[in-house]
Design an enzyme around this catalytic site. Structure first.
Site: not given
Length: 354
Positions: A172-173, A199, A296, A299
């Site tokens: 993600s991030t 993401h 973050m 997930d």
């Protein structure tokens, strides 16, 4: 916790006010200044030293990408890029320059409905403020050339063979930059398919896949519904779609194929690492390798827990190289990771484990 000092950069006076007001509505955030172009942003970052910058891309005098490059080289500061639809390629480049994350403006450069992303903007600013700036450098072009090497054709038997194992990567991030330090290092003869959930919203994952493909010796592309899962190919879940695998008869042989769905968001995200992992486990079980990179939230944690129960292996990125130590932390703290590796060792770990 200290108040987070933010500089808002946008060439639209309306957007500067609205974004500033959104951030100022959070008691943990103080908008210390606003800048109308990249040149103005550089002067204010240098003088005021904000904790976080929100940066528009399309601006006169000096655009956001040029300003970001200067800021990260001369006075490194966590930057969140605000992107309009259609600027996916520029946004991916911004990650190479050191941007922490990005926000998609809902309706173009002047988004009168920017309030729709209020919660996301505040959450990402808070996350950016906690990032170690040493993890955000510019990726030099020569470093990408060293990784790329000579692109080679995959052998025919590798392409057609039914895979015996599979690799699932979730991020993600900070993920776009992390993936650029993993995927290009995989050899063209890698004998397992690689499925990636990053993401990102619709329209951005294709640019990410194209960028990775241009840097890699292994084939990389955005997945489409019905893709056959093959060794030596990396498929990236399209933004706003869950990606799963299912079995299907093809030429009298049972093969695994990609299915894309618009199912409910899981933990607020679509695509979801958990959704992909949970579709892989019944088919591959202990022959699956799960890899959790920077990001973050948590997930992937449930899917990884289920994968471990099925006998699969797990690699998690070490905190020392994570831009955001959220997703790997959820896995590591529950002792689900077989290997905890810095980002520059993940590709080697995948090749030795898969």
């Amino acid at each position: 916790m200290p108040v987070i000092r933010v500089l808002v950069v946008d060439d639209s006076a309306f957007m500067r006010k609205v974004i500033g007001d959104i951030l100022a509505s959070c008691p943990d955030i103080e908008v210390i200044a606003r800048a109308k172009n990249g040149h103005d942003a550089i002067e204010k970052v240098t003088r005021l030293k904000p904790d976080v910058v929100t940066m528009d891309i399309e601006m006169p005098v000096l655009d956001g990408l040029q300003a970001l490059g200067y800021i990260m080289s001369e006075c490194p500061t966590p930057v969140i890029v605000l992107s309009a639809a259609g600027s996916a390629d520029v946004t991916i480049t911004a990650f190479n320059y050191g941007a922490v994350d990005f926000i998609l403006k809902p309706s173009g450069e002047i988004s009168r409905d920017i309030d729709n992303v209020k919660d996301e903007l505040i959450k990402k600013v808070k996350a950016a403020a906690s990032v170690s700036i040493q993890k955000l450098g510019f990726i030099e072009e020569q470093d990408r050339r060293k990784i790329k090497g000579n692109k080679k054709e995959k052998s025919v038997h590798l392409k057609r063979a039914k895979p015996k194992k599979i690799v699932i990567i979730g991020s993600s991030t900070g993920g776009p930059r992390a993936l650029q330090q993993v995927i290009p290092l995989l050899p063209p003869t890698f004998d397992a398919p690689v499925l990636v959930v990053q993401h990102m919203p619709s329209g951005f994952t294709r640019s990410l896949a194209d960028r990775l493909n241009s840097q890699s010796r292994i084939k990389v592309r955005e997945a489409v519904d019905g893709d056959i899962v093959e060794p030596g190919t990396v498929l990236i879940a399209p933004g706003d779609y869950h990606m799963i695998i299912k079995q299907q008869k093809i030429n009298r042989e049972t093969r695994e194929v990609i299915a894309l769905t618009k199912g409910e968001r899981v933990q607020g995200v679509r695509p979801s690492v958990d959704v992909l992992l949970n579709s892989v486990i019944p088919i591959y079980g202990q022959r699956a390798l799960g890899v959790i990179l920077t990001g973050m939230g948590s997930d992937g944690y449930i899917g990884i827990r289920n994968l471990k129960s099925a006998g699969g292996k797990v690699i998690a990125e070490d905190e020392s190289t994570c831009v955001i130590y959220g997703m790997p932390k959820a896995v590591i703290e529950q002792e689900l990771a077989d290997y905890i590796l810095p980002i520059n060792k993940i590709a080697e770990g995948i090749m030795q484990t898969a």
